[in-house]
Motif scaffolding. Structure first.
Motif, short mmCIF file in Angstrom:
data_model
loop_
_atom_site.label_atom_id
_atom_site.label_comp_id
_atom_site.label_asym_id
_atom_site.label_seq_id
_atom_site.Cartn_x
_atom_site.Cartn_y
_atom_site.Cartn_z
N PHE A 10 -6.82 8.09 6.05
CA PHE A 10 -5.96 7.97 4.87
C PHE A 10 -5.75 9.36 4.28
CE2 PHE A 10 -7.23 3.79 5.65
CZ PHE A 10 -6.52 2.89 4.87
N ARG A 11 -4.51 9.73 4.15
CA ARG A 11 -4.22 11.08 3.65
C ARG A 11 -4.35 11.11 2.13
NH1 ARG A 11 0.72 11.96 1.39
NH2 ARG A 11 2.28 10.29 1.47
N PRO A 12 -4.68 12.28 1.56
CA PRO A 12 -4.71 12.40 0.09
C PRO A 12 -3.32 12.13 -0.48
CG PRO A 12 -5.80 14.26 1.14
CD PRO A 12 -5.11 13.51 2.23
N LEU A 13 -3.28 11.56 -1.67
CA LEU A 13 -2.01 11.21 -2.30
C LEU A 13 -1.47 12.40 -3.09
CD1 LEU A 13 -2.98 7.66 -3.63
CD2 LEU A 13 -1.81 8.23 -1.49
N ASP A 14 -0.18 12.65 -2.96
CA ASP A 14 0.43 13.69 -3.77
C ASP A 14 0.57 13.19 -5.21
OD1 ASP A 14 3.26 12.47 -4.16
OD2 ASP A 14 2.94 12.39 -2.01
N ILE A 49 0.86 -1.19 0.00
CA ILE A 49 0.00 0.00 0.00
C ILE A 49 0.90 1.24 0.00
CG2 ILE A 49 -1.90 1.18 1.13
CD1 ILE A 49 -2.59 -1.63 0.15
N ILE A 50 0.97 1.91 -1.11
CA ILE A 50 1.89 3.04 -1.28
C ILE A 50 1.25 4.32 -0.78
CG2 ILE A 50 3.21 4.37 -2.98
CD1 ILE A 50 3.26 1.86 -4.72
N GLY A 51 2.04 5.08 -0.03
CA GLY A 51 1.61 6.41 0.39
C GLY A 51 0.84 6.47 1.69
N GLN A 52 0.67 5.33 2.39
CA GLN A 52 -0.08 5.32 3.65
C GLN A 52 0.73 4.62 4.74
OE1 GLN A 52 -2.66 7.10 3.78
NE2 GLN A 52 -3.25 7.30 1.64
N ASP A 53 1.99 5.02 4.87
CA ASP A 53 2.88 4.35 5.83
C ASP A 53 2.39 4.49 7.26
OD1 ASP A 53 4.35 3.82 3.61
OD2 ASP A 53 6.11 5.01 4.17
N ASN A 54 1.90 5.65 7.62
CA ASN A 54 1.44 5.87 8.99
C ASN A 54 0.25 4.98 9.33
OD1 ASN A 54 1.51 7.39 11.56
ND2 ASN A 54 -0.48 8.15 10.86
N VAL A 55 -0.67 4.84 8.38
CA VAL A 55 -1.83 3.97 8.59
C VAL A 55 -1.37 2.52 8.76
CG1 VAL A 55 -3.90 3.03 7.51
CG2 VAL A 55 -3.45 5.46 7.40
N CYS A 56 -0.45 2.07 7.92
CA CYS A 56 0.03 0.69 8.00
C CYS A 56 0.72 0.41 9.33
CB CYS A 56 0.99 0.40 6.84
SG CYS A 56 0.22 0.42 5.21
N ASP A 57 1.52 1.36 9.81
CA ASP A 57 2.21 1.19 11.10
C ASP A 57 1.22 1.10 12.25
OD1 ASP A 57 4.66 1.24 9.88
OD2 ASP A 57 5.01 3.37 10.22
N HIS A 97 0.13 -2.43 14.73
CA HIS A 97 0.20 -2.50 16.19
C HIS A 97 -1.18 -2.69 16.81
CE1 HIS A 97 4.21 -0.77 15.40
NE2 HIS A 97 4.54 -1.30 16.55
N GLN A 98 -2.18 -2.03 16.25
CA GLN A 98 -3.54 -2.21 16.75
C GLN A 98 -4.01 -3.65 16.55
OE1 GLN A 98 -6.07 -0.48 18.15
NE2 GLN A 98 -5.10 1.50 18.45
N LEU A 99 -3.74 -4.20 15.38
CA LEU A 99 -4.17 -5.56 15.08
C LEU A 99 -3.50 -6.57 16.00
CD1 LEU A 99 -5.86 -7.34 13.20
CD2 LEU A 99 -3.89 -7.49 11.68
#
Length: 402
Positions: free
Chosen positions: A304-308, A133-141, A145-147
Motif C-alpha cells: 500500500f503506497r503512502p497517501l498524498d 478504497i481510495i488511493g490504492q487502485d493498483n492494490v485493488c486491481d 485478479h489474484q482472488l
C-alpha cells in the motif's frame, strides 16, 4: 469443488442410506427378540397376533416406501442438474417434503455460493473495491485478479490464500479486508497481534472453548476471512502454529485435539511499514521485522503506497461524514468538501502523508464537536461546514426542514 462434489454424492445416496439404516434397525430388533425369546415368548405371540391384521398391507407399504426412496434419488439428481444451469425447482407439496429428506435447500445455497465465487469478474470486482478504497487502485486491481485465480484453483489441503497487506498506517489495509468480507459475503474475524499477552493469546487463537476466539469462529464459519493485524509482532511459537496450519490445511484445536479444516478460509496479514529515513522512504519487509519463513509462506504481498495530502483529505472527508452521522446529523450539501478539509488541515503540524485519516477525523471532531452537540440541541437535522479563523466550524442549518 471437491467438497461440493462429495456433498452432492452423499445427498444423492441419502435415500439408500436411510433404507440401509432402517434395515439394520429391523435386523437389530429381530436379533434382540431372538436372544430374549425364551423369556418373552408369550409377549411375542401377543404382539404377533396384534399385528397380524396388518399383514395384507405389508407389501403395498413396502412398495410405497421403495418408490419414495427411488423418487427421492431421481428428484435430487434432477435438482442438481437444474442448479448447475442456474435454475431452481418450484416449491410444491411434494418438492417441499423431498427437500426435507435430501437437504436440497442447503445444497442449492452452497452450490450457488461456490458458483458465484467461481464466476467472479475481476474487472468488476476491482471497480467495486476502488470505489470503496481510495488511493490504492493498483492494490485493488492486483488483488481482484489474484482472488479470482485462488478461488478457481483452490486446494482441498490448503487455505484459499495467505495474503500480506504491507504499508504505512491509515492507508486502507483493514478497510480493504472489511470490503472483501462484505463483497464476498464471507464472515470476518479480526485479531490484533500487537496486544499479545502470552498464554491468553494462544487460547484465544487455538482453543475452541473460547467462544470469541479464532478456533471457535472457524468451527462455525469455515469460509471465513481471518485478518491478523500487525503480523510483525507475532511471537515465534504462535507463528510456528500458523505456518504449520497453512501448510497442513488445518488448525489443531487445543481444547479437543480435533482438526479444524482451513481449505475454505482466506487469511489476510497486515504489516505496518514506517519511514526508514528523513526522506520518508518506507521500510522493507525485512526491516519491519517480518520473519523470512513467513514471507516464504505468503502467497502474495500487496504494498500500500503512502497517501498524498489531497487523497488523505478526501478519505478524511468521508470519515468526517461518518462522524457527523454518528451525531444524528447530515451535511447540508450531502457531502463534506475535501478541499475544505485540505485547506484547514494543511495548516496543522500533524498533517502529512504519514497521518491516519481516523486521527485527522478526530482532529476535525475536536474543532466541530461542540458545534454538533449544539446543533442537535436546537433541533437541527443538517449542519453547514465553513472555514473559520481557528479551523472548521459547524453551523446548524434549517434549510429544507420545513
Amino acid at each position: 469443488m471437491l467438497k461440493s462434489s462429495t456433498n452432492s454424492h452423499l445427498s444423492r445416496a441419502m435415500p439408500l442410506i436411510i433404507l440401509a439404516c432402517l434395515g439394520l434397525l429391523l435386523l437389530q430388533v429381530i436379533l434382540i427378540f431372538v436372544v430374549f425369546a425364551p423369556y418373552c415368548q408369550k409377549i411375542l405371540i401377543q404382539i404377533y397376533l396384534l399385528l397380524s391384521w396388518a399383514r395384507p398391507s405389508y407389501l403395498p407399504f413396502s412398495a410405497l416406501f421403495l418408490s419414495m426412496a427411488i423418487w427421492g434419488a431421481i428428484f435430487d439428481l434432477w435438482a442438481s442438474h437444474l442448479s448447475q444451469k442456474g435454475l431452481f425447482l418450484r416449491n410444491g407439496f411434494i418438492t417441499s417434503i423431498l427437500r426435507k429428506f435430501t437437504n436440497r435447500e442447503k445444497l442449492d445455497e452452497m452450490l450457488s455460493y461456490q458458483q458465484r465465487e467461481a464466476r467472479l469478474d475481476a474487472v468488476e470486482f476491482s471497480a467495486i473495491l476502488r470505489a470503496k478504497i481510495i488511493g490504492q487502485d493498483n492494490v485493488c486491481d492486483t488483488l481482484s485478479h489474484q482472488l479470482r485465480r485462488r478461488l478457481t484453483l483452490r486446494s482441498p489441503k490448503r487455505p484459499i490464500a495467505v495474503f500480506l497487506f504491507a504499508g504505512p498506517k491509515g492507508t486502507g489495509k483493514k478497510s480493504l479486508a472489511a470490503q472483501l468480507s462484505a463483497q464476498t459475503l464471507r464472515p470476518l474475524f479480526q485479531f490484533d497481534l500487537s496486544q499479545i499477552s502470552g498464554e491468553q493469546t494462544t487460547n484465544l487463537l487455538f482453543n475452541s472453548h473460547h467462544l470469541d476466539g479464532l478456533a471457535a469462529f472457524l468451527l462455525n464459519n469455515q469460509n471465513a476471512i481471518v485478518l491478523l493485524n500487525e503480523i510483525q509482532n507475532v511471537p515465534s511459537d504462535i507463528l510456528k502454529r500458523f505456518l504449520t496450519a497453512w501448510n497442513e490445511g488445518y488448525l489443531l484445536d487445543n481444547a479437543t485435539g480435533n482438526k479444524i479444516l482451513l481449505n475454505d478460509a482466506l487469511f489476510i496479514l497486515t504489516a505496518n511499514l514506517e519511514p526508514s529515513n528523513q526522506n520518508q522512504e518506507m521500510q522493507t519487509l525485512e526491516q519491519a521485522g517480518l520473519p523470512p519463513e513467513l514471507l516464504a509462506r505468503t502467497d502474495s504481498v500487496f504494498t500500500f503506497r503512502p497517501l498524498d495530502p489531497q487523497t488523505l483529505a478526501q478519505i478524511t472527508a468521508l470519515e468526517v461524514e461518518k462522524l457527523i452521522a454518528s451525531y444524528g446529523l447530515q451535511v447540508e450539501k450531502e457531502s463534506v468538501d475535501p478541499e475544505l478539509i485540505f485547506q484547514t488541515l494543511s495548516k496543522e503540524p500533524h498533517f502529512d502523508n504519514t497521518s491516519s485519516p481516523r486521527d485527522l477525523a478526530r482532529l476535525v471532531e475536536d474543532m466541530i464537536g461542540e458545534s454538533l452537540i449544539l446543533a442537535r440541541q436546537t433541533g437541527a437535522r443538517k449542519i453547514r461546514l465553513e472555514q473559520g479563523t481557528e479551523g472548521i466550524i459547524a453551523t446548524a442549518s434549517f434549510r429544507g426542514d420545513f
